[in-house]
Each structure stands twice: as C-alpha cells, then as structure tokens.
Motif scaffolding. Structure first.
Motif, PDB file in Angstrom:
ATOM      1  N   THR A  29       0.834  -1.206   0.000  1.00  0.00           N
ATOM      2  CA  THR A  29       0.000   0.000   0.000  1.00  0.00           C
ATOM      3  C   THR A  29       0.869   1.257   0.000  1.00  0.00           C
ATOM      4  O   THR A  29       0.419   2.319  -0.392  1.00  0.00           O
ATOM      5  N   GLU A  30       2.117   1.099   0.448  1.00  0.00           N
ATOM      6  CA  GLU A  30       3.069   2.210   0.447  1.00  0.00           C
ATOM      7  C   GLU A  30       4.420   1.728  -0.053  1.00  0.00           C
ATOM      8  O   GLU A  30       4.822   0.604   0.231  1.00  0.00           O
ATOM      9  N   VAL A  31       5.102   2.605  -0.798  1.00  0.00           N
ATOM     10  CA  VAL A  31       6.468   2.311  -1.237  1.00  0.00           C
ATOM     11  C   VAL A  31       7.301   3.569  -1.011  1.00  0.00           C
ATOM     12  O   VAL A  31       6.893   4.670  -1.384  1.00  0.00           O
ATOM     13  N   ALA A  32       8.456   3.397  -0.374  1.00  0.00           N
ATOM     14  CA  ALA A  32       9.368   4.522  -0.137  1.00  0.00           C
ATOM     15  C   ALA A  32      10.457   4.502  -1.203  1.00  0.00           C
ATOM     16  O   ALA A  32      11.070   3.470  -1.463  1.00  0.00           O
ATOM     17  N   ILE A  33      10.671   5.653  -1.823  1.00  0.00           N
ATOM     18  CA  ILE A  33      11.756   5.800  -2.791  1.00  0.00           C
ATOM     19  C   ILE A  33      12.840   6.596  -2.082  1.00  0.00           C
ATOM     20  O   ILE A  33      12.600   7.727  -1.644  1.00  0.00           O
ATOM     21  N   LYS A  34      14.014   5.995  -1.940  1.00  0.00           N
ATOM     22  CA  LYS A  34      15.088   6.644  -1.187  1.00  0.00           C
ATOM     23  C   LYS A  34      16.272   6.919  -2.104  1.00  0.00           C
ATOM     24  O   LYS A  34      16.593   6.106  -2.974  1.00  0.00           O
ATOM     25  N   ALA A  35      16.937   8.044  -1.878  1.00  0.00           N
ATOM     26  CA  ALA A  35      18.109   8.390  -2.681  1.00  0.00           C
ATOM     27  C   ALA A  35      18.999   9.345  -1.901  1.00  0.00           C
ATOM     28  O   ALA A  35      18.549  10.024  -0.975  1.00  0.00           O
ATOM     29  N   ARG A  36      20.274   9.378  -2.311  1.00  0.00           N
ATOM     30  CA  ARG A  36      21.239  10.303  -1.706  1.00  0.00           C
ATOM     31  C   ARG A  36      21.989  11.027  -2.811  1.00  0.00           C
ATOM     32  O   ARG A  36      22.196  10.495  -3.901  1.00  0.00           O
ATOM     33  N   GLY A  37      22.397  12.243  -2.497  1.00  0.00           N
ATOM     34  CA  GLY A  37      23.275  13.003  -3.385  1.00  0.00           C
ATOM     35  C   GLY A  37      22.696  13.248  -4.765  1.00  0.00           C
ATOM     36  O   GLY A  37      21.557  13.681  -4.909  1.00  0.00           O
ATOM     37  N   LYS A  38      23.493  12.941  -5.792  1.00  0.00           N
ATOM     38  CA  LYS A  38      23.093  13.234  -7.162  1.00  0.00           C
ATOM     39  C   LYS A  38      21.925  12.380  -7.645  1.00  0.00           C
ATOM     40  O   LYS A  38      21.311  12.686  -8.659  1.00  0.00           O
ATOM     41  N   ALA A  39      21.605  11.311  -6.926  1.00  0.00           N
ATOM     42  CA  ALA A  39      20.494  10.446  -7.331  1.00  0.00           C
ATOM     43  C   ALA A  39      19.136  11.008  -6.902  1.00  0.00           C
ATOM     44  O   ALA A  39      18.104  10.459  -7.272  1.00  0.00           O
ATOM     45  N   ILE A  40      19.126  12.114  -6.146  1.00  0.00           N
ATOM     46  CA  ILE A  40      17.864  12.673  -5.660  1.00  0.00           C
ATOM     47  C   ILE A  40      16.960  13.072  -6.822  1.00  0.00           C
ATOM     48  O   ILE A  40      15.772  12.773  -6.822  1.00  0.00           O
ATOM     49  N   SER A  41      17.512  13.720  -7.830  1.00  0.00           N
ATOM     50  CA  SER A  41      16.671  14.143  -8.952  1.00  0.00           C
ATOM     51  C   SER A  41      16.092  12.933  -9.680  1.00  0.00           C
ATOM     52  O   SER A  41      14.955  12.967 -10.158  1.00  0.00           O
ATOM     53  N   ARG A  42      16.852  11.846  -9.725  1.00  0.00           N
ATOM     54  CA  ARG A  42      16.359  10.618 -10.355  1.00  0.00           C
ATOM     55  C   ARG A  42      15.207  10.030  -9.532  1.00  0.00           C
ATOM     56  O   ARG A  42      14.230   9.534 -10.087  1.00  0.00           O
ATOM     57  N   ALA A  43      15.304  10.112  -8.208  1.00  0.00           N
ATOM     58  CA  ALA A  43      14.236   9.614  -7.339  1.00  0.00           C
ATOM     59  C   ALA A  43      12.948  10.410  -7.563  1.00  0.00           C
ATOM     60  O   ALA A  43      11.857   9.837  -7.600  1.00  0.00           O
ATOM     61  N   VAL A  44      13.068  11.728  -7.728  1.00  0.00           N
ATOM     62  CA  VAL A  44      11.901  12.564  -7.995  1.00  0.00           C
ATOM     63  C   VAL A  44      11.291  12.169  -9.339  1.00  0.00           C
ATOM     64  O   VAL A  44      10.072  12.050  -9.469  1.00  0.00           O
ATOM     65  N   ASP A  45      12.142  11.940 -10.339  1.00  0.00           N
ATOM     66  CA  ASP A  45      11.652  11.494 -11.654  1.00  0.00           C
ATOM     67  C   ASP A  45      10.886  10.184 -11.530  1.00  0.00           C
ATOM     68  O   ASP A  45       9.828  10.013 -12.139  1.00  0.00           O
ATOM     69  N   VAL A  46      11.414   9.249 -10.756  1.00  0.00           N
ATOM     70  CA  VAL A  46      10.760   7.951 -10.565  1.00  0.00           C
ATOM     71  C   VAL A  46       9.368   8.158  -9.980  1.00  0.00           C
ATOM     72  O   VAL A  46       8.376   7.615 -10.485  1.00  0.00           O
ATOM     73  N   ALA A  47       9.270   8.961  -8.922  1.00  0.00           N
ATOM     74  CA  ALA A  47       7.980   9.201  -8.272  1.00  0.00           C
ATOM     75  C   ALA A  47       6.984   9.828  -9.248  1.00  0.00           C
ATOM     76  O   ALA A  47       5.826   9.413  -9.317  1.00  0.00           O
ATOM     77  N   GLU A  48       7.438  10.795 -10.024  1.00  0.00           N
ATOM     78  CA  GLU A  48       6.539  11.488 -10.947  1.00  0.00           C
ATOM     79  C   GLU A  48       6.099  10.579 -12.095  1.00  0.00           C
ATOM     80  O   GLU A  48       4.938  10.612 -12.504  1.00  0.00           O
ATOM     81  N   ILE A  49       7.003   9.767 -12.620  1.00  0.00           N
ATOM     82  CA  ILE A  49       6.638   8.854 -13.711  1.00  0.00           C
ATOM     83  C   ILE A  49       5.629   7.818 -13.223  1.00  0.00           C
ATOM     84  O   ILE A  49       4.648   7.518 -13.901  1.00  0.00           O
ATOM     85  N   VAL A  50       5.843   7.283 -12.018  1.00  0.00           N
ATOM     86  CA  VAL A  50       4.898   6.306 -11.460  1.00  0.00           C
ATOM     87  C   VAL A  50       3.522   6.949 -11.321  1.00  0.00           C
ATOM     88  O   VAL A  50       2.511   6.370 -11.719  1.00  0.00           O
ATOM     89  N   ARG A  51       3.470   8.167 -10.771  1.00  0.00           N
ATOM     90  CA  ARG A  51       2.185   8.831 -10.524  1.00  0.00           C
ATOM     91  C   ARG A  51       1.492   9.269 -11.807  1.00  0.00           C
ATOM     92  O   ARG A  51       0.295   9.092 -11.955  1.00  0.00           O
ATOM     93  N   LYS A  52       2.230   9.865 -12.724  1.00  0.00           N
ATOM     94  CA  LYS A  52       1.600  10.468 -13.904  1.00  0.00           C
ATOM     95  C   LYS A  52       1.314   9.446 -15.008  1.00  0.00           C
ATOM     96  O   LYS A  52       0.312   9.535 -15.694  1.00  0.00           O
ATOM     97  N   ARG A  53       2.215   8.492 -15.197  1.00  0.00           N
ATOM     98  CA  ARG A  53       2.093   7.627 -16.363  1.00  0.00           C
ATOM     99  C   ARG A  53       1.504   6.255 -16.055  1.00  0.00           C
ATOM    100  O   ARG A  53       0.827   5.677 -16.886  1.00  0.00           O
ATOM    101  N   PHE A  54       1.766   5.706 -14.868  1.00  0.00           N
ATOM    102  CA  PHE A  54       1.392   4.317 -14.599  1.00  0.00           C
ATOM    103  C   PHE A  54       0.288   4.145 -13.565  1.00  0.00           C
ATOM    104  O   PHE A  54      -0.638   3.371 -13.771  1.00  0.00           O
ATOM    105  N   LEU A  55       0.396   4.811 -12.443  1.00  0.00           N
ATOM    106  CA  LEU A  55      -0.570   4.604 -11.356  1.00  0.00           C
ATOM    107  C   LEU A  55      -1.152   5.939 -10.899  1.00  0.00           C
ATOM    108  O   LEU A  55      -0.697   6.529  -9.919  1.00  0.00           O
TER     109      LEU A  55
END
Length: 89
Positions: A29-55
């Motif tokens: 029911t919940e999934v945490a996306i975690k990232a550090r440093g330069k991967a933070i922007s990639r984590a935000v992209d992941v969250a947005e793609i999941v929300r906007k395109r898939f679920l």
C-alpha cells in the motif's frame, strides 16, 4: 514508515519505476523511494513517472529530507538524502 523501499542509484530511471510498480502489484500500500546526493533528482523522476504515467491512484504521502554524514578517505562529507513515500488512495 513504509517497509517497502526502493533505493535509487545510477541505473536508468525506468529500472526504478519498474521496481516501484512491482512493489505495488505485489500488494504494497506504500512504497518509499530513497536516494542520496546526485540520485535525488532521479528519485523525484521515478515518483513522478509512477504517478503520472502508470498509477494515477497513487499519491505522495510524505517527503523526508535529511543530511547524512559519509566517511571517506578525504574525511567526513555531508550528503543530502530524500525519502519519497508513495501511497495508494
């Protein structure tokens, strides 16, 4: 606290999107996306793609930001960290 976590690194964004979708498809029911440093922007992209395109029925439940201290050969470095918790409506 979400027990299902996806740690974002240097792989392509869609690898992490697939990991998040798999968690939700396995009944999470919940999934945490975690990232550090330069991967933070990639984590935000992941969250947005999941929300906007898939679920579209998934919302951002919580965002936590922090600073972690990392020990390296050069000494101690501060690294930014983010945790984005996605939850089904």
């Amino acid at each position: 606290m979400a027990e299902n976590a996806v740690f974002v690194g240097n792989k392509p964004v869609m690898n992490y999107v697939l990991a998040v979708l798999t968690q939700f498809n396995n009944g999470a029911t919940e999934v945490a996306i975690k990232a550090r440093g330069k991967a933070i922007s990639r984590a935000v992209d992941v969250a947005e793609i999941v929300r906007k395109r898939f679920l579209p029925d998934v919302d951002v439940k919580d965002i936590k930001i922090s600073t972690e201290q990392i020990e390296s050969e050069q000494g101690t470095a501060n690294v930014s960290a983010i945790e984005i918790v996605l939850a089904k409506k």
